[in-house]
Each structure stands twice: as structure tokens, then as C-alpha cells.
Design a protein around this motif. Structure first.
Motif, short mmCIF file in Angstrom:
data_model
loop_
_atom_site.label_atom_id
_atom_site.label_comp_id
_atom_site.label_asym_id
_atom_site.label_seq_id
_atom_site.Cartn_x
_atom_site.Cartn_y
_atom_site.Cartn_z
N SER A 99 59.02 -0.71 -44.18
CA SER A 99 59.59 -0.40 -42.86
C SER A 99 60.14 -1.66 -42.20
O SER A 99 61.20 -1.63 -41.57
N MET A 102 63.43 -2.57 -43.84
CA MET A 102 64.52 -1.68 -43.42
C MET A 102 65.01 -2.06 -42.02
O MET A 102 66.21 -2.07 -41.75
N MET A 118 63.58 2.26 -36.93
CA MET A 118 62.83 1.68 -38.04
C MET A 118 61.82 0.66 -37.53
O MET A 118 60.70 0.56 -38.05
N ILE A 246 71.79 4.50 -47.77
CA ILE A 246 70.36 4.60 -47.47
C ILE A 246 69.97 6.06 -47.24
O ILE A 246 68.97 6.55 -47.79
#
Length: 410
Positions: A99, A102, A118, A246
């Protein structure tokens, strides 16, 4: 606790400045302007949160698909050698590593709408590991400093503003911004590591940070060989292609794991709505304080004081005209954007001040906004050294921006 003192200081300083203006200059408009600002900023805070609701729901839904599809775990395993040293309190291979990656990747590409959801997801996962729920943990602080230092590889919005303001070469600030934001991020990592006693002098981190340096150098070299039109087109295209990749990649990964991707998306999207509601009070608090500070004229007094001090010390004051953007950026992204446009309008888009204001805008991020929203989303009240590290990273970015602007455009 630090945010508490800063929040109080904004109001007290603003009130004192406004009172002084009323007594000594007879300015009858300052207090009405401050009150108008409180209502306007409260409305703005709600509108920001309302606007985030859809984006949060979308991206937390996508993240939930990636989580159940195993993508986040794969990223966590790949990044563990570096992240386990920068975040020693996070268990090796924990999903939060994916996470964080990202979030930072979205920030680097200038994808603010994707980065915030995110980042909030990463904060929730870090809070699960936090033994003291009302106090910021070391990994939380390192993560937020990486955010507030504002590492951005594609500052497309700034380039667009320069084009709109009539710059002869809108992309001439691209490389200076990239260098300034890189120094800000590196300073943030080093300063936070010193506070947290993290040893940066080990082979893995040196290779990782060295790799980042090579990546930045490669991007600088590649983009420096493009003309302005091609550079803008490539920047926009790369960002959007990666973003769509993504989304589709997460869905495909979910299908491979036989996940009901629709149900997974809905599950994550529900979390997004709850997060958007939780951050409203924190947004109102910080934006109202900043608005009152600006409306009182305290920011103008601060700039004038800096100009006088710099002149008294015998230094060149050319950079002071761009300083409002630098001082506003930790407080308000939209405020700093307005200061940047004002600098280009007043001095010219191709002036030293106009260019420097753009580099300031791209070199750091909105420190207090990020701290208020991210910590507020998980109920953290005591921020420990987060503000200090974030502001020192901002200072490094400001100093780097001044030096780099003088080098390129002085």
C-alpha cells in the motif's frame, strides 16, 4: 500535540495582527475578511471531503481487489529488503508495504486523486500495527514524511499553469523541480532516520537509495532530450497509461485468484465513504486556521519581515518575491497554487521569481494538510516528531529550490 499548538498559534497571531492593523491603520475590513474566511474555508473543507468521497470509494475498492488478488502481497515481498530497514517496526512482508509503495508511486506520477486513497489505506494498516492508538508510530511518521516531502517525477499541473500564463518554454522548470523535490525527499528520509535511530549505512539501503538516484538521473536525461510539446504529451500519457494498467492489472489478478471482483470492489468502496466522513472535522480545523492567518495579513507581514532581514544581512532579495508560495505550500495546496499564479502574473512567467515560485510549488507537499487528514483518519492525536521532520524536509526543499533556480536561471 504539536498540531494543537500550531493551530492555536494561527488564530492568536492572526488576531493580534488584525488588531494592530485596526488600531494603527484604521483598517475596518480586516475582521470581516477574517470572519468571511472562516465560513468560506469551512465550506471548502466540506467540498473537498465530498469530492474525495467518490475518489476514495473508487480507489479503496480497487485496492481491495488487489489485496484479495494477491498483488499487494507480491509488492510487499519485492520491497521487503528496503522497507524492512526504513520501517523496522513493520513485519517483513506485511501488506502495508504494498500500500505504501502504491501511494508513493501515485505521488511520483502526480496522481493526487489516486495517491490519497492509497495513503489512507496504508495509514489504516499501520494503525493496526500501532500499539498506542492515539500516538503516531515510527512507521507512520516515516511514511508521512515521505509524503510531505513531495517526491514528484511528473509535475504536469505546474507545466500546464506555466503554459496558460504565457511562458515561452513551460517545461524549463521540469528538471529543477525534479532535483529540488528529490533533495527534499532525501533530507526527509535522513532526518527521520536520525530521529528514529535507523542505520542508513547498510548495503541494502545504500543500493536502494543509489538506485533511486540513478532513476532520477535517467529521467532527467531522458526528458531533457525532448522538446516542450513532446514532454507534456509523454508526461500525461505515461501517468494515465500506468493508472489504467494498475486498475486492469488488479482486476485480472483478482480473476486469476477466483475472487468475486465486484463484491470485493463494493467492500472496499464502503470503507472509502466512511473515511471521507471521518476526515471532515480535521479538514475544517486546519483550513479555517490557515484561512484566518492569510486574511489577517499575517502572511504579508511575515514576507515583509523576511525581505527586510535578508537585505539587512546583505544578501540578494530576488528570491523573496517567490517566498509566499514556499511558505504557503506546507499549509495549503490551493493557496500555494494561487501564490504561484500571482507571482507569474506580477513578475512574469519567465522571470526568476515566476520560475522559482513554480519550483517551490513542485518541491514539497502540503505538510499540515497531509498530517491533519492522514492522522485524523485513524484517530491519532499525538504526532511526536512528525511535524518537525516534515517541516525540516520542506526547508531542505526550499533551500534546494533557491540554489537550483539560481543555478539554472540566475
Amino acid at each position: 500535540m504539536v498540531l494543537n499548538y500550531i493551530w492555536i498559534a494561527f488564530f492568536i497571531v492572526a488576531f493580534v495582527v488584525a488588531l494592530a492593523k485596526l488600531i494603527f491603520t484604521g483598517d475596518l475590513e480586516v475582521f470581516p475578511a477574517m470572519m468571511d474566511s472562516t465560513f468560506a474555508q469551512s465550506k471548502t473543507a466540506f467540498e473537498i471531503s465530498l469530492g474525495l468521497t467518490g475518489v476514495l470509494s473508487l480507489w479503496l475498492g480497487i485496492m481491495k481487489i488487489g489485496e484479495k488478488g494477491g498483488v499487494v502481497n507480491v509488492l510487499a515481498r519485492w520491497l521487503s529488503p528496503i522497507f524492512v530497514r526504513l520501517f523496522p517496526d513493520v513485519p517483513k512482508g506485511h501488506p502495508v508495504t504494498g500500500s505504501i509503495f502504491m501511494n508513493l508511486s501515485a505521488n511520483m506520477l502526480g496522481l493526487d486523486n489516486a495517491a490519497t486513497p492509497m495513503g489512507l489505506k496504508a495509514m489504516e494498516q499501520l494503525q493496526e500495527l500501532n500499539p498506542k492508538k492515539d500516538t503516531a508510530s515510527n512507521p507512520m511518521i516515516m511514511f508521512l514524511v515521505l509524503n510531505t516531502s513531495g517526491l514528484t517525477l511528473i509535475p504536469i499541473s505546474i507545466l500546464v499553469y506555466r503554459a496558460q500564463m504565457g511562458a515561452s518554454q513551460p517545461t524549463d522548470v521540469f528538471i529543477p523541480i525534479l532535483l529540488a523535490t528529490f533533495f527534499s525527499t532525501m533530507a526527509g528520509v535522513i532526518i527521520t532516520s536520525l530521529f528514529q535511530r535507523i542505520n542508513l549505512l547498510n548495503r541494502t539501503l545504500l543500493l536502494g537509495l543509489g538506485g533511486m538516484c540513478l532513476l532520477v538521473a535517467g529521467i532527467i536525461w531522458g526528458f531533457s532530450r525532448l522538446d516542450s510539446v513532446v514532454m507534456n504529451n509523454v508526461s500525461v500519457s505515461v501517468a494515465n497509461i500506468l493508472l489504467m494498467t494498475i486498475i486492469v492489472g488488479f482486476i485480472v489478478a483478482g480473476l486469476r485468484k477466483r475472487v468475486n471482483v465486484y463484491d470485493a470492489f463494493i467492500e472496499g468502496a464502503k470503507e472509502g465513504f466512511g473515511v471521507a466522513v471521518r476526515i471532515i472535522p480535521y479538514l475544517v480545523a486546519i483550513l479555517v486556521a490557515i484561512g484566518v492567518f492569510r486574511a489577517s495579513g499575517a502572511m504579508d507581514w511575515l514576507i515583509d519581515g523576511v525581505r527586510w532581514l535578508v537585505a539587512a544581512l546583505g544578501f540578494d532579495t530576488d528570491f523573496v518575491g517567490a517566498l509566499p508560495t514556499a511558505l504557503m505550500k506546507p499549509l495549503s495546496g490551493s493557496g500555494a497554487r494561487g501564490m504561484m499564479v500571482d507571482a507569474m502574473t506580477t513578475y512574469g512567467a519567465d522571470s526568476f521569481v515566476g520560475r522559482l515560485s513554480c519550483i517551490f510549488q513542485g518541491s514539497t507537499d502540503t505538510t499540515f494538510y497531509i498530517l491533519a487528514v492522514y492522522f485524523g483518519s485513524v484517530g491519532v492525536r499525538y504526532t511526536r516528531h512528525a511535524v518537525t521532520c516534515g517541516l525540516l524536509a520542506d526547508l531542505a526543499g526550499i533551500l534546494a529550490a533557491i540554489f537550483i533556480a539560481a543555478l539554472f536561471f540566475g
